[in-house]
Scaffold this motif. Structure first.
Motif, PDB file in Angstrom:
ATOM      1  N   VAL A 259       0.844  -1.197   0.000  1.00  0.00           N
ATOM      2  CA  VAL A 259       0.000   0.000   0.000  1.00  0.00           C
ATOM      3  C   VAL A 259       0.880   1.248   0.000  1.00  0.00           C
ATOM      4  O   VAL A 259       0.673   2.174  -0.795  1.00  0.00           O
ATOM      5  CB  VAL A 259      -0.956   0.016   1.222  1.00  0.00           C
TER       6      VAL A 259
ATOM      7  N   GLU B  18      -6.545  -1.336   4.972  1.00  0.00           N
ATOM      8  CA  GLU B  18      -6.023  -0.655   3.782  1.00  0.00           C
ATOM      9  C   GLU B  18      -6.623   0.736   3.593  1.00  0.00           C
ATOM     10  O   GLU B  18      -5.907   1.697   3.292  1.00  0.00           O
ATOM     11  CB  GLU B  18      -6.264  -1.493   2.530  1.00  0.00           C
TER      12      GLU B  18
ATOM     13  N   ARG C 108      -4.383   4.145   3.647  1.00  0.00           N
ATOM     14  CA  ARG C 108      -4.318   5.061   2.496  1.00  0.00           C
ATOM     15  C   ARG C 108      -4.724   6.477   2.900  1.00  0.00           C
ATOM     16  O   ARG C 108      -4.086   7.453   2.511  1.00  0.00           O
ATOM     17  CB  ARG C 108      -5.216   4.576   1.367  1.00  0.00           C
TER      18      ARG C 108
END
Length: 151
Positions: A10, A78, A82
């Motif tokens: 990521v 995730e 982010r």
């Protein structure tokens, strides 16, 4: 919770970050275009999944960040990872702070101005800089100790 490899993937998807290996198989990710001296966005990402993201004094993360402006991302999924990286990059890449200016007065009527400027809390007497602090709390403690109260 994402694994080390998943977090690394990521983070590496942000092309503006550069990876640097540090001790104990940990990684730092730098934002070299930072407008500030601070360039590390992701700090000490460890193979056990632990790591930190620098958010400075962004109010959105006030309850999660420590005194150094770091948020532990061990339990982040995730989407949250982010989002916090995007916020950190925005924080380091823009002079987006809304100016905060407060007047403080002493018992004898002296007025000092507390201003938040480029991540510092500065105290002015007229246009002269008297003191500068890294946190608002430190500046307010100083003002109280000197006998000032918010006007």
């Amino acid at each position: 919770m994402l694994s080390f490899e998943q977090k690394k993937k990521v983070i590496e998807s942000f092309s503006e970050l550069s990876k640097k290996e540090i001790s104990l198989n940990r990684l730092n990710f730098h934002f070299n275009e930072s407008l500030y001296e601070k360039t590390i966005v992701v700090e000490k990402l460890h193979p056990n999944g632990n790591g930190f993201v620098f958010v400075g004094d962004l109010g959105k993360y006030e309850d999660e960040s420590n005194e150094k402006g770091l948020v532990n991302i061990r339990e982040y999924d995730e989407a949250k990872l982010r989002e916090i990286i995007e916020d950190a990059i925005f924080y380091l890449s823009s002079d987006h702070e809304q100016p905060i200016v407060e007047e403080w007065i002493s018992k004898n009527g002296t007025i000092l101005t507390l201003a938040h400027e480029k991540r510092n809390w500065n105290i002015y007497y007229h246009e002269n800089l008297e003191e500068s602090f890294g946190t608002k709390e430190a500046a307010i403690t100083y003002l109280h100790e000197e006998g000032f109260r918010k006007k």
